[in-house]
Design an enzyme around this catalytic site. Structure first.
Site, PDB file in Angstrom:
ATOM      1  N   LYS A 295       1.356 116.495  70.659  1.00 16.12           N
ATOM      2  CA  LYS A 295       0.137 115.120  71.762  1.00 16.12           C
ATOM      3  C   LYS A 295      -0.937 115.834  71.663  1.00 16.12           C
ATOM      4  O   LYS A 295      -2.509 115.204  71.215  1.00 16.12           O
ATOM      5  CB  LYS A 295       0.106 114.727  73.340  1.00 16.12           C
ATOM      6  CG  LYS A 295       1.916 113.955  73.267  1.00 16.12           C
ATOM      7  CD  LYS A 295       2.138 112.762  72.258  1.00 16.12           C
ATOM      8  CE  LYS A 295       2.956 111.941  72.496  1.00 16.12           C
ATOM      9  NZ  LYS A 295       3.548 111.421  71.408  1.00 16.12           N
TER      10      LYS A 295
ATOM     11  N   ASP B  40      13.765 106.445  57.329  1.00 15.29           N
ATOM     12  CA  ASP B  40      13.138 107.587  58.223  1.00 15.29           C
ATOM     13  C   ASP B  40      11.931 108.508  58.134  1.00 15.29           C
ATOM     14  O   ASP B  40      11.633 109.034  57.041  1.00 15.29           O
ATOM     15  CB  ASP B  40      14.742 108.440  57.948  1.00 15.29           C
ATOM     16  CG  ASP B  40      15.305 109.849  59.257  1.00 15.29           C
ATOM     17  OD1 ASP B  40      14.161 110.349  59.447  1.00 15.29           O
ATOM     18  OD2 ASP B  40      15.745 110.065  58.913  1.00 15.29           O
TER      19      ASP B  40
ATOM     20  N   SER C 145      -0.138 110.458  74.455  1.00 18.35           N
ATOM     21  CA  SER C 145      -0.529 110.605  75.539  1.00 18.35           C
ATOM     22  C   SER C 145      -1.582 111.128  76.501  1.00 18.35           C
ATOM     23  O   SER C 145      -1.897 111.863  76.045  1.00 18.35           O
ATOM     24  CB  SER C 145       1.102 110.916  75.308  1.00 18.35           C
ATOM     25  OG  SER C 145       1.683 111.676  76.962  1.00 18.35           O
TER      26      SER C 145
ATOM     27  N   TYR D 213       5.758 119.145  74.414  1.00 16.87           N
ATOM     28  CA  TYR D 213       5.664 117.637  74.170  1.00 16.87           C
ATOM     29  C   TYR D 213       3.590 117.704  74.028  1.00 16.87           C
ATOM     30  O   TYR D 213       3.256 116.737  73.507  1.00 16.87           O
ATOM     31  CB  TYR D 213       6.093 116.849  74.646  1.00 16.87           C
ATOM     32  CG  TYR D 213       5.575 115.558  75.234  1.00 16.87           C
ATOM     33  CD1 TYR D 213       6.455 114.357  74.863  1.00 16.87           C
ATOM     34  CD2 TYR D 213       4.112 115.296  75.724  1.00 16.87           C
ATOM     35  CE1 TYR D 213       6.125 113.059  74.972  1.00 16.87           C
ATOM     36  CE2 TYR D 213       4.079 113.616  76.174  1.00 16.87           C
ATOM     37  CZ  TYR D 213       5.039 113.201  75.493  1.00 16.87           C
ATOM     38  OH  TYR D 213       4.570 111.236  75.467  1.00 16.87           O
TER      39      TYR D 213
ATOM     40  N   ILE E 175       7.490 101.211  72.581  1.00 13.17           N
ATOM     41  CA  ILE E 175       5.784 100.813  71.827  1.00 13.17           C
ATOM     42  C   ILE E 175       5.616 100.302  70.586  1.00 13.17           C
ATOM     43  O   ILE E 175       4.631  99.446  70.688  1.00 13.17           O
ATOM     44  CB  ILE E 175       5.279 101.776  72.248  1.00 13.17           C
ATOM     45  CG1 ILE E 175       5.624 102.329  73.969  1.00 13.17           C
ATOM     46  CG2 ILE E 175       3.373 101.470  71.922  1.00 13.17           C
ATOM     47  CD1 ILE E 175       4.338 103.564  74.177  1.00 13.17           C
TER      48      ILE E 175
ATOM     49  N   THR F 188       9.500 100.591  78.731  1.00 13.48           N
ATOM     50  CA  THR F 188       9.979  99.885  77.184  1.00 13.48           C
ATOM     51  C   THR F 188      11.769 100.095  77.599  1.00 13.48           C
ATOM     52  O   THR F 188      11.998 100.607  79.666  1.00 13.48           O
ATOM     53  CB  THR F 188       9.971 101.984  76.473  1.00 13.48           C
ATOM     54  OG1 THR F 188      11.052 102.342  77.373  1.00 13.48           O
ATOM     55  CG2 THR F 188       8.707 101.396  75.818  1.00 13.48           C
TER      56      THR F 188
HETATM   57  N1  LIG Z   1       7.629 104.936  76.765  1.00 13.48           N
HETATM   58  C1  LIG Z   1       6.286 105.333  77.700  1.00 13.48           C
HETATM   59  O1  LIG Z   1       5.981 105.180  78.665  1.00 13.48           O
HETATM   60  C2  LIG Z   1       5.179 106.271  76.656  1.00 13.48           C
HETATM   61  C3  LIG Z   1       3.709 106.261  77.745  1.00 13.48           C
HETATM   62  C4  LIG Z   1       2.864 107.091  76.921  1.00 13.48           C
HETATM   63  C5  LIG Z   1       3.130 107.480  75.853  1.00 13.48           C
HETATM   64  N2  LIG Z   1       4.215 107.184  74.899  1.00 13.48           N
HETATM   65  C6  LIG Z   1       4.486 107.370  73.179  1.00 13.48           C
HETATM   66  O2  LIG Z   1       4.614 105.877  72.389  1.00 13.48           O
HETATM   67  C7  LIG Z   1       5.661 106.326  71.517  1.00 13.48           C
HETATM   68  C8  LIG Z   1       6.723 105.694  71.153  1.00 13.48           C
HETATM   69  O3  LIG Z   1       7.606 106.251  72.243  1.00 13.48           O
HETATM   70  P1  LIG Z   1       9.048 105.177  73.053  1.00 13.48           P
HETATM   71  O4  LIG Z   1       8.969 105.782  74.481  1.00 13.48           O
HETATM   72  O5  LIG Z   1       8.072 103.541  73.314  1.00 13.48           O
HETATM   73  O6  LIG Z   1      10.256 105.548  72.497  1.00 13.48           O
HETATM   74  P2  LIG Z   1      11.339 105.181  72.493  1.00 13.48           P
HETATM   75  O7  LIG Z   1      12.270 105.965  71.818  1.00 13.48           O
HETATM   76  O8  LIG Z   1      11.490 103.515  72.702  1.00 13.48           O
HETATM   77  O9  LIG Z   1      11.073 104.441  70.187  1.00 13.48           O
HETATM   78  C9  LIG Z   1      10.373 104.825  70.028  1.00 13.48           C
HETATM   79  C10 LIG Z   1      10.645 104.358  68.182  1.00 13.48           C
HETATM   80  O10 LIG Z   1      10.689 104.919  66.530  1.00 13.48           O
HETATM   81  C11 LIG Z   1      12.031 105.316  66.597  1.00 13.48           C
HETATM   82  N3  LIG Z   1      12.180 106.113  65.508  1.00 13.48           N
HETATM   83  C12 LIG Z   1      12.765 107.458  66.074  1.00 13.48           C
HETATM   84  N4  LIG Z   1      13.118 108.701  65.273  1.00 13.48           N
HETATM   85  C13 LIG Z   1      12.785 107.633  63.819  1.00 13.48           C
HETATM   86  C14 LIG Z   1      12.784 108.206  62.747  1.00 13.48           C
HETATM   87  N5  LIG Z   1      13.177 109.251  61.818  1.00 13.48           N
HETATM   88  N6  LIG Z   1      12.148 107.651  61.485  1.00 13.48           N
HETATM   89  C15 LIG Z   1      11.763 106.162  61.943  1.00 13.48           C
HETATM   90  N7  LIG Z   1      11.969 105.423  63.405  1.00 13.48           N
HETATM   91  C16 LIG Z   1      12.313 106.654  64.101  1.00 13.48           C
HETATM   92  C17 LIG Z   1      13.534 104.575  67.191  1.00 13.48           C
HETATM   93  O11 LIG Z   1      13.855 103.802  66.668  1.00 13.48           O
HETATM   94  C18 LIG Z   1      12.457 103.779  68.382  1.00 13.48           C
HETATM   95  O12 LIG Z   1      12.028 102.773  67.212  1.00 13.48           O
HETATM   96  C19 LIG Z   1       5.793 108.338  71.620  1.00 13.48           C
HETATM   97  O13 LIG Z   1       4.829 109.001  70.714  1.00 13.48           O
HETATM   98  C20 LIG Z   1       5.686 108.232  73.115  1.00 13.48           C
HETATM   99  O14 LIG Z   1       5.467 109.991  72.996  1.00 13.48           O
HETATM  100  C21 LIG Z   1       5.313 106.891  75.339  1.00 13.48           C
END
Ligand SMILES: NC(=O)c1ccc[n+]([C@@H]2O[C@H](COP(=O)([O-])OP(=O)(O)OC[C@H]3O[C@@H](n4cnc5c(N)ncnc54)[C@H](O)[C@@H]3O)[C@@H](O)[C@H]2O)c1
Length: 287
Positions: free
Chosen positions: A177, A73, A161, A173, A17, A208
């Protein structure tokens, strides 16, 4: 109206995302600082099979914005401070948009074990909420200092979320949130006198890279539901619409489903689908 001249930060934008949001901000013309951890394996940096931060930055620039990758990070406060110091120095203090998205748990196998909270070790809470909730707080502190010091207003979008209001995945989780939406509400109160809006967005299920890979191995209802899921750029369209809204302060402190914003602002997903408003989310948020 474009976002040309605007400076944005999207945390955790190498994939998922965060990447989708960063690309849409770039397409709208913004200068976008994208963050993520430095890959340990340098060979993958130029391999198109692996999404990387460098590729996100390049794609932003290709789409008409300016992409700048900064290895950060978000579990390390000093690195986060250095990121905002650099933005301050390179843009004479100008920052317009912070998107708090980095999240460490989706990539871990543990989250898909669907255990009760006591069956996980206590450190599972940190995996969910250190880079997530705490990291979002830390980035908000440094961004707020820039917004307040330079007095040009601004916008913080927190990627939240439905887990904020009902059980989803596991107990920590939801704690993270719910805490994040509370952070949105309370930081909004402090920032409103400075013309800075703070908004949470609730994407629905999103296709994703990580979720699609899991869905391939999964026959659950969740996996089937992904057929109608958002692309990662749909939440990006929501962020762009919020950033362009001249009345954004009317929304400050609140959470909004991305599909609700799609209807309100009239945007579609990038594959031209008009996503139905998620009525369950709307009712939970009493919108
Ligand atoms: N995927 C879904 O369906 C969905 C739905 C609703 C909400 N969300 C929320 O969206 C957000 C992102 O989720 P996603 O599905 O894209 O996850 P993802 O794991 O695909 O992406 C997470 C990103 O964070 C980065 N990351 C992880 N640890 C890190 C660190 N220590 N420092 C810097 N960057 C770091 C990763 O490299 C990646 O770019 C989350 O908060 C999740 O709860 C996801």
């Amino acid at each position: 109206m474009s976002l040309k001249g605007k400076v944005a930060v999207v945390t955790g934008a190498s994939r998922g995302i965060g990447r989708g949001i960063a690309l849409q901000l770039g397409q709208a013309g913004a200068k976008v600082y994208v963050t993520g951890r430095e890959p340990k394996n340098k060979i993958i940096i130029n391999d198109p099979k692996f999404p990387t931060l460098v590729q996100t930055a390049q794609e932003i620039t290709k789409r008409g914005g300016q992409g700048i990758h900064v290895y950060t990070d978000h579990a390390n406060d000093d690195q986060v401070k250095a990121l905002f110091d650099r933005i301050d120095a390179e843009n004479k203090g100008k920052l317009d948009i912070l998107v708090n998205n980095a999240f460490a748990a989706i990539e871990s196998d543990e989250i898909y074990q669907f255990k009760k909270f006591w069956e996980y070790e206590p450190g599972f809470y940190d995996l969910l909420n250190n880079v997530g909730l705490r990291g979002h707080y830390v980035a908000s502190v440094f961004a707020a200092r820039l917004f307040v010091k330079h007095g040009r207003g601004g916008l913080i979008v927190n990627v939240s979320s439905v887990g904020a209001k009902k059980y989803f995945l596991n107990a920590p989780y939801g704690v993270g949130k719910a805490g994040l939406d509370r952070m949105t509400a309370d930081t909004a109160i402090d920032l409103k006198p400075h013309n800075v809006a703070v908004v949470s967005i609730w994407p629905g299920p999103v296709r994703t890279e990580t979720v699609l890979k899991r869905a391939d191995e999964d026959t659950s209802e969740f996996a089937k539901g992904l057929v109608v899921a958002e692309t990662p750029e749909y939440p990006g369209k929501a962020v762009v619409a919020l950033a362009k809204d001249p009345k954004i302060l009317d929304k400050t402190g609140k959470a909004f489903p991305t599909s609700f914003l799609g209807k309100e602002y009239g945007f579609k997903d990038i594959d031209d689908r008009e996503l139905p408003v998620n009525q369950e989310f709307v009712e939970l948020l009493k919108l």
